[in-house]
Design a protein around this motif. Sequence first.
Motif, PDB file in Angstrom:
ATOM      1  N   GLY A 169      -7.520  15.301 -10.179  1.00 55.40           N
ATOM      2  CA  GLY A 169      -6.510  16.309  -9.868  1.00 55.40           C
ATOM      3  C   GLY A 169      -6.275  16.530  -8.391  1.00 55.40           C
ATOM      4  N   GLU A 170      -5.183  17.241  -8.108  1.00 56.20           N
ATOM      5  CA  GLU A 170      -4.806  17.554  -6.732  1.00 56.20           C
ATOM      6  C   GLU A 170      -5.126  19.042  -6.483  1.00 56.20           C
ATOM      7  N   PRO A 171      -6.188  19.315  -5.703  1.00 52.78           N
ATOM      8  CA  PRO A 171      -6.626  20.709  -5.541  1.00 52.78           C
ATOM      9  C   PRO A 171      -5.534  21.646  -5.026  1.00 52.78           C
ATOM     10  N   LEU A 172      -4.700  21.182  -4.096  1.00 50.43           N
ATOM     11  CA  LEU A 172      -3.699  22.093  -3.520  1.00 50.43           C
ATOM     12  C   LEU A 172      -2.533  22.359  -4.480  1.00 50.43           C
ATOM     13  N   ALA A 173      -2.464  21.582  -5.572  1.00 49.00           N
ATOM     14  CA  ALA A 173      -1.452  21.868  -6.598  1.00 49.00           C
ATOM     15  C   ALA A 173      -1.982  22.897  -7.604  1.00 49.00           C
ATOM     16  N   ASN A 174      -3.233  23.286  -7.435  1.00 47.79           N
ATOM     17  CA  ASN A 174      -3.828  24.343  -8.273  1.00 47.79           C
ATOM     18  C   ASN A 174      -4.458  25.347  -7.309  1.00 47.79           C
ATOM     19  N   SER A 201     -10.067  17.686  -0.552  1.00 52.38           N
ATOM     20  CA  SER A 201      -9.294  16.465  -0.337  1.00 52.38           C
ATOM     21  C   SER A 201      -7.918  16.624  -0.973  1.00 52.38           C
ATOM     22  N   THR A 202      -6.889  16.309  -0.209  1.00 53.48           N
ATOM     23  CA  THR A 202      -5.517  16.459  -0.738  1.00 53.48           C
ATOM     24  C   THR A 202      -4.692  15.203  -0.494  1.00 53.48           C
ATOM     25  N   ILE A 203      -3.709  15.005  -1.357  1.00 55.84           N
ATOM     26  CA  ILE A 203      -2.800  13.878  -1.186  1.00 55.84           C
ATOM     27  C   ILE A 203      -1.803  14.172  -0.058  1.00 55.84           C
ATOM     28  N   GLY A 204      -1.874  15.387   0.481  1.00 57.83           N
ATOM     29  CA  GLY A 204      -1.031  15.695   1.643  1.00 57.83           C
ATOM     30  C   GLY A 204       0.090  16.661   1.322  1.00 57.83           C
ATOM     31  N   LEU A 205      -0.191  17.705   0.560  1.00 59.77           N
ATOM     32  CA  LEU A 205       0.831  18.725   0.294  1.00 59.77           C
ATOM     33  C   LEU A 205       0.858  19.667   1.497  1.00 59.77           C
ATOM     34  N   ILE A 209      -1.559  22.773   2.809  1.00 58.52           N
ATOM     35  CA  ILE A 209      -2.458  22.621   3.960  1.00 58.52           C
ATOM     36  C   ILE A 209      -2.277  23.795   4.914  1.00 58.52           C
ATOM     37  N   SER A 210      -1.022  24.207   5.134  1.00 57.72           N
ATOM     38  CA  SER A 210      -0.866  25.293   6.112  1.00 57.72           C
ATOM     39  C   SER A 210      -1.315  26.622   5.505  1.00 57.72           C
ATOM     40  N   LYS A 211      -1.186  26.771   4.196  1.00 59.62           N
ATOM     41  CA  LYS A 211      -1.707  27.979   3.542  1.00 59.62           C
ATOM     42  C   LYS A 211      -3.235  28.019   3.673  1.00 59.62           C
ATOM     43  N   ILE A 249       0.633  14.200   9.306  1.00 61.67           N
ATOM     44  CA  ILE A 249      -0.208  14.127  10.503  1.00 61.67           C
ATOM     45  C   ILE A 249      -0.107  15.447  11.282  1.00 61.67           C
ATOM     46  N   GLU A 250       1.101  15.959  11.362  1.00 65.39           N
ATOM     47  CA  GLU A 250       1.319  17.213  12.092  1.00 65.39           C
ATOM     48  C   GLU A 250       0.576  18.374  11.418  1.00 65.39           C
ATOM     49  N   SER A 251       0.584  18.387  10.079  1.00 66.11           N
ATOM     50  CA  SER A 251      -0.090  19.509   9.402  1.00 66.11           C
ATOM     51  C   SER A 251      -1.606  19.398   9.574  1.00 66.11           C
ATOM     52  N   GLY A 252      -2.123  18.158   9.690  1.00 67.25           N
ATOM     53  CA  GLY A 252      -3.552  17.972   9.968  1.00 67.25           C
ATOM     54  C   GLY A 252      -3.895  18.507  11.354  1.00 67.25           C
ATOM     55  N   ARG A 253      -2.997  18.247  12.300  1.00 65.06           N
ATOM     56  CA  ARG A 253      -3.203  18.725  13.672  1.00 65.06           C
ATOM     57  C   ARG A 253      -3.233  20.250  13.696  1.00 65.06           C
ATOM     58  N   GLU A 254      -2.308  20.849  12.941  1.00 71.87           N
ATOM     59  CA  GLU A 254      -2.233  22.302  12.880  1.00 71.87           C
ATOM     60  C   GLU A 254      -3.499  22.875  12.221  1.00 71.87           C
ATOM     61  N   TYR A 255      -3.983  22.188  11.194  1.00 74.52           N
ATOM     62  CA  TYR A 255      -5.195  22.659  10.510  1.00 74.52           C
ATOM     63  C   TYR A 255      -6.359  22.704  11.493  1.00 74.52           C
ATOM     64  N   PHE A 256      -6.482  21.659  12.292  1.00 69.34           N
ATOM     65  CA  PHE A 256      -7.557  21.591  13.295  1.00 69.34           C
ATOM     66  C   PHE A 256      -7.414  22.721  14.313  1.00 69.34           C
ATOM     67  N   LYS A 257      -6.171  22.916  14.763  1.00 67.06           N
ATOM     68  CA  LYS A 257      -5.928  23.949  15.772  1.00 67.06           C
ATOM     69  C   LYS A 257      -6.303  25.339  15.255  1.00 67.06           C
ATOM     70  N   ARG A 258      -5.962  25.585  14.002  1.00 65.95           N
ATOM     71  CA  ARG A 258      -6.186  26.944  13.477  1.00 65.95           C
ATOM     72  C   ARG A 258      -7.597  27.179  12.973  1.00 65.95           C
ATOM     73  N   THR A 259      -8.290  26.120  12.529  1.00 65.13           N
ATOM     74  CA  THR A 259      -9.621  26.341  11.928  1.00 65.13           C
ATOM     75  C   THR A 259     -10.752  25.801  12.795  1.00 65.13           C
ATOM     76  N   GLY A 260     -10.425  24.920  13.740  1.00 61.10           N
ATOM     77  CA  GLY A 260     -11.462  24.275  14.541  1.00 61.10           C
ATOM     78  C   GLY A 260     -12.185  23.168  13.770  1.00 61.10           C
TER      79      GLY A 260
END
Length: 358
Positions: A169-174, A201-205, A209-211, A249-260
């Motif tokens: 399953g896709e965790p971010l879809a649930n 782990s996500t397929i990239g939703l 990711i930003s939520k 890729i951009e959402s991964g960058r944002e995740y790093f910026k916001r969570t460290g």
Amino acid sequence: MTDLYRLFPEEMEEMVKKLGYERFRADQILHYIYKEFPKTINDMLQLPAAMREKLIADGYTLGSAKQTHMIQSDNEDTVKLLLELDDKKSVETVLMRYRPLKLNTKTRHTVCVSTQVGCAMGCTFCATGQMGFERNMKAEEIVTQVIHFANLLKERGEHVTNLVFMGMGEPLANYDEMIRAIRLLTNPRAFGLGQRHITVSTIGLVSGISKLAGEDLQIGLAVSLHAPNDTLRRRLVPTASANSVSEIIESGREYFKRTGRRVTFEYALIEGVNDTPEIANELAELLDGNGSHINLIPLNPTAGDFSRPAKKRILEFERVLYRHNINCTVRVEKGVEIAAACGQLRTDVLNEKDANLP
Ligand code: SAH
Ligand code: SF4
């Protein structure tokens, strides 16, 4: 019906109060279900018999997934369970033991949980994707997967140290049930696992990711990329057109910026499809200067025509990434012989193909 593994400690206290019992009974239940792992409500012997009867009469249940199959690798480093849910649907969950490679590091016991029965994303190389989507799992069904292994490890004097959302399953879809499960498993009064020991782990939703980045959680994120451009990615991930590679890729960058927390990109290496040195170069250029980590996963052949590249080819791919100073590891293989790729055991059982199953 309410499963006790669904309730937060505060909700447990509320429930106990409503039943007419003192607050400490909630702590007793929490201790039982997260430390002792009783099979039924009646196994919680320190609770008054009348309270147990009342819990059952009021529709409370305990543990909503029953083990139907278990297989272990020869060295017992990988254990895979097939669990049957209340509506008779089945899901897989896996335990992996990683022995220390360096001095002063400890053995890790990582549980890999499923979040959905099947998956709607339909990735062409993935056994779960090929079964289609059946339903989302409830938080208590996710928690119970971890409890099964915590119980098994307890018998060996060990405990669960890490958790990855990399099963079916896709965790971010649930999203809501996944977050509830994470909050239960990390609550110090419940299972008490460290947030930093969890990876989703996500397929990239991208919206998910930003939520997740805004949850004030210290969990790790792995994004399944599999291709450096949209054309190739759409062949492997049919739903990829919803989010482009550059958005991901951009959402991964944002995740790093916001969570460290640094993001890992997962890349299933498939022979003749996404494993050429040219594609490795394209991937390296895409991620250059990003500080990201790539986890190469040599394909576990499941259904379809895809196969795993030869070792030489995998090393060559890795070398190109190294030359670009991209952090990269090839995933330590676990449980190939027990069909540990996501969705494989269930597929085998449903097809009654695997004669090794007990
Ligand atoms: N849906 C999420 C999490 C579950 S899959 C996701 O796709 O990220 C967990 C990982 O296993 C993903 O990186 C996925 O691409 C990978 N995977 C699935 N099937 C595989 C296979 N047959 N061989 C190797 N990796 C596989
Ligand atoms: Fe779903 Fe992940 Fe499998 Fe794709 S790889 S079908 S997203 S479980």
